[in-house]
Design a protein around this motif. Sequence first.
Motif, PDB file in Angstrom:
ATOM      1  N   UNK A   1     -56.826  15.788  40.000  1.00 14.14           N
ATOM      2  CA  UNK A   1     -57.688  15.674  41.181  1.00 14.14           C
ATOM      3  C   UNK A   1     -56.968  14.963  42.323  1.00 14.14           C
ATOM      4  N   UNK A   2     -56.109  14.009  41.999  1.00 16.22           N
ATOM      5  CA  UNK A   2     -55.300  13.366  43.033  1.00 16.22           C
ATOM      6  C   UNK A   2     -54.356  14.348  43.697  1.00 16.22           C
ATOM      7  N   UNK A   3     -53.729  15.220  42.887  1.00 10.70           N
ATOM      8  CA  UNK A   3     -52.849  16.248  43.448  1.00 10.70           C
ATOM      9  C   UNK A   3     -53.625  17.247  44.309  1.00 10.70           C
ATOM     10  N   UNK A   4     -54.842  17.559  43.889  1.00 12.42           N
ATOM     11  CA  UNK A   4     -55.667  18.462  44.691  1.00 12.42           C
ATOM     12  C   UNK A   4     -56.011  17.837  46.038  1.00 12.42           C
ATOM     13  N   UNK A   5     -56.330  16.545  46.040  1.00 14.49           N
ATOM     14  CA  UNK A   5     -56.622  15.874  47.311  1.00 14.49           C
ATOM     15  C   UNK A   5     -55.400  15.876  48.229  1.00 14.49           C
ATOM     16  N   UNK A   6     -54.212  15.684  47.651  1.00 18.04           N
ATOM     17  CA  UNK A   6     -53.000  15.734  48.466  1.00 18.04           C
ATOM     18  C   UNK A   6     -52.753  17.144  49.009  1.00 18.04           C
ATOM     19  N   UNK A   7     -53.062  18.166  48.211  1.00 16.27           N
ATOM     20  CA  UNK A   7     -52.920  19.542  48.687  1.00 16.27           C
ATOM     21  C   UNK A   7     -53.893  19.846  49.825  1.00 16.27           C
ATOM     22  N   UNK A   8     -55.063  19.215  49.791  1.00 18.76           N
ATOM     23  CA  UNK A   8     -56.078  19.482  50.810  1.00 18.76           C
ATOM     24  C   UNK A   8     -55.751  18.847  52.153  1.00 18.76           C
ATOM     25  N   UNK A   9     -54.775  17.949  52.196  1.00 21.38           N
ATOM     26  CA  UNK A   9     -54.436  17.322  53.482  1.00 21.38           C
ATOM     27  C   UNK A   9     -53.937  18.344  54.488  1.00 21.38           C
ATOM     28  N   UNK A  10     -53.242  19.390  54.022  1.00 26.06           N
ATOM     29  CA  UNK A  10     -52.713  20.414  54.925  1.00 26.06           C
ATOM     30  C   UNK A  10     -53.478  21.730  54.829  1.00 26.06           C
ATOM     31  N   UNK A  11     -54.661  21.689  54.263  1.00 25.11           N
ATOM     32  CA  UNK A  11     -55.478  22.893  54.106  1.00 25.11           C
ATOM     33  C   UNK A  11     -55.774  23.503  55.473  1.00 25.11           C
ATOM     34  N   UNK A  12     -55.735  24.785  55.678  1.00 25.17           N
ATOM     35  CA  UNK A  12     -55.580  25.883  54.726  1.00 25.17           C
ATOM     36  C   UNK A  12     -54.135  26.291  54.469  1.00 25.17           C
ATOM     37  N   UNK A  13     -53.169  25.563  55.023  1.00 26.40           N
ATOM     38  CA  UNK A  13     -51.767  25.893  54.785  1.00 26.40           C
ATOM     39  C   UNK A  13     -51.379  25.400  53.399  1.00 26.40           C
ATOM     40  N   UNK A  14     -51.032  26.313  52.530  1.00 29.50           N
ATOM     41  CA  UNK A  14     -50.583  25.974  51.183  1.00 29.50           C
ATOM     42  C   UNK A  14     -49.228  26.644  50.978  1.00 29.50           C
ATOM     43  N   UNK A  15     -48.213  25.839  50.767  1.00 31.17           N
ATOM     44  CA  UNK A  15     -46.869  26.374  50.549  1.00 31.17           C
ATOM     45  C   UNK A  15     -46.590  26.382  49.048  1.00 31.17           C
ATOM     46  N   UNK A  16     -46.470  27.572  48.488  1.00 27.50           N
ATOM     47  CA  UNK A  16     -46.279  27.712  47.043  1.00 27.50           C
ATOM     48  C   UNK A  16     -44.933  27.176  46.590  1.00 27.50           C
ATOM     49  N   UNK A  17     -43.989  26.991  47.493  1.00 22.10           N
ATOM     50  CA  UNK A  17     -42.673  26.483  47.110  1.00 22.10           C
ATOM     51  C   UNK A  17     -42.555  24.965  47.255  1.00 22.10           C
ATOM     52  N   UNK A  18     -43.611  24.300  47.688  1.00 16.39           N
ATOM     53  CA  UNK A  18     -43.536  22.847  47.866  1.00 16.39           C
ATOM     54  C   UNK A  18     -43.589  22.140  46.515  1.00 16.39           C
ATOM     55  N   UNK A  19     -43.010  20.956  46.475  1.00 14.24           N
ATOM     56  CA  UNK A  19     -42.995  20.170  45.236  1.00 14.24           C
ATOM     57  C   UNK A  19     -44.406  19.774  44.816  1.00 14.24           C
ATOM     58  N   UNK A  20     -45.268  19.501  45.784  1.00 13.91           N
ATOM     59  CA  UNK A  20     -46.638  19.104  45.484  1.00 13.91           C
ATOM     60  C   UNK A  20     -47.394  20.235  44.796  1.00 13.91           C
ATOM     61  N   UNK A  21     -47.243  21.462  45.294  1.00 16.20           N
ATOM     62  CA  UNK A  21     -47.896  22.607  44.676  1.00 16.20           C
ATOM     63  C   UNK A  21     -47.352  22.848  43.272  1.00 16.20           C
ATOM     64  N   UNK A  22     -46.036  22.756  43.113  1.00 17.66           N
ATOM     65  CA  UNK A  22     -45.430  22.942  41.787  1.00 17.66           C
ATOM     66  C   UNK A  22     -45.891  21.864  40.813  1.00 17.66           C
ATOM     67  N   UNK A  23     -46.020  20.627  41.294  1.00 20.02           N
ATOM     68  CA  UNK A  23     -46.507  19.538  40.438  1.00 20.02           C
ATOM     69  C   UNK A  23     -47.950  19.785  40.026  1.00 20.02           C
ATOM     70  N   UNK A  24     -48.783  20.280  40.957  1.00 18.93           N
ATOM     71  CA  UNK A  24     -50.189  20.561  40.629  1.00 18.93           C
ATOM     72  C   UNK A  24     -50.299  21.672  39.587  1.00 18.93           C
ATOM     73  N   UNK A  25     -49.487  22.722  39.736  1.00 19.44           N
ATOM     74  CA  UNK A  25     -49.519  23.828  38.774  1.00 19.44           C
ATOM     75  C   UNK A  25     -48.986  23.370  37.412  1.00 19.44           C
ATOM     76  N   UNK A  26     -47.913  22.584  37.421  1.00 16.24           N
ATOM     77  CA  UNK A  26     -47.372  22.065  36.161  1.00 16.24           C
ATOM     78  C   UNK A  26     -48.351  21.147  35.444  1.00 16.24           C
ATOM     79  N   UNK A  27     -49.021  20.279  36.205  1.00 18.10           N
ATOM     80  CA  UNK A  27     -50.014  19.395  35.596  1.00 18.10           C
ATOM     81  C   UNK A  27     -51.198  20.184  35.057  1.00 18.10           C
ATOM     82  N   UNK A  28     -51.592  21.233  35.771  1.00 16.35           N
ATOM     83  CA  UNK A  28     -52.692  22.076  35.292  1.00 16.35           C
ATOM     84  C   UNK A  28     -52.318  22.764  33.983  1.00 16.35           C
ATOM     85  N   UNK A  29     -51.098  23.257  33.882  1.00 13.95           N
ATOM     86  CA  UNK A  29     -50.647  23.901  32.638  1.00 13.95           C
ATOM     87  C   UNK A  29     -50.594  22.893  31.492  1.00 13.95           C
ATOM     88  N   UNK A  30     -50.089  21.682  31.767  1.00 13.01           N
ATOM     89  CA  UNK A  30     -50.045  20.647  30.734  1.00 13.01           C
ATOM     90  C   UNK A  30     -51.447  20.233  30.306  1.00 13.01           C
TER      91      UNK A  30
END
Length: 200
Positions: free
Chosen positions: A77-106
């Motif tokens: 949820x903390x990573x999601x809040x950080x992703x929402x700071x630049x909403x609606x711009x979401x860069x799939x190659x950013x470290x924050x997005x990759x960390x959120x996806x990795x944490x979701x998989x874990x």
Amino acid sequence: MLFFNILTILSVVVQVVFVTMSVAAGLFYLAELVEEYTVTAKYIITWLVIITAAVHVGLLLLEDLPLHLHALGFLQQGLHLLLLRQFPVVRASSMLFCAAVGNLALHHYCAFRYFGQMYYNISEVIAYFILGLWIVPFALFVSLSANDYVLPTTGERQHLLDDGNVVSDYLSRKAKKYSLLSFFTYAKESILPQRSKKAF
């Protein structure tokens, strides 16, 4: 008896087709709403993050789930809040997005492993996955198409074309993007019959 079994199989196939079409239509409608009302979508997703964090607090205080599941949920949820700071711009190659996806998989791996070892009612497991894991990533997934319609600015991080024209650079990059809404629009135009308009 054999004919009734064949009818049952056909009925299940028809149900699956109707459910799939209903979900696709619902996703298309949600994607259009998010594109039209990005500020409201950000507000709703922010509240979904807060509600999901509250669900994890309730599970932490009232249930016997392991601590690492709650830690992964709060981190998510903390990573999601950080992703929402630049909403609606979401860069799939950013470290924050990759960390959120990795944490979701874990988090999924740990949750599947825990619920596979301990007995819980299927409705409780589904409630944990829907309200504790899937609702915010699903909302963010639907809102990815809103990124295509963000107006260009001169303060973007990417370099402009050689002539420095913001609009032509924006349109050339926009043509190469793939989104959920463009996929559903393509599916609608290629699968469903189109009505021809009469010219009077």
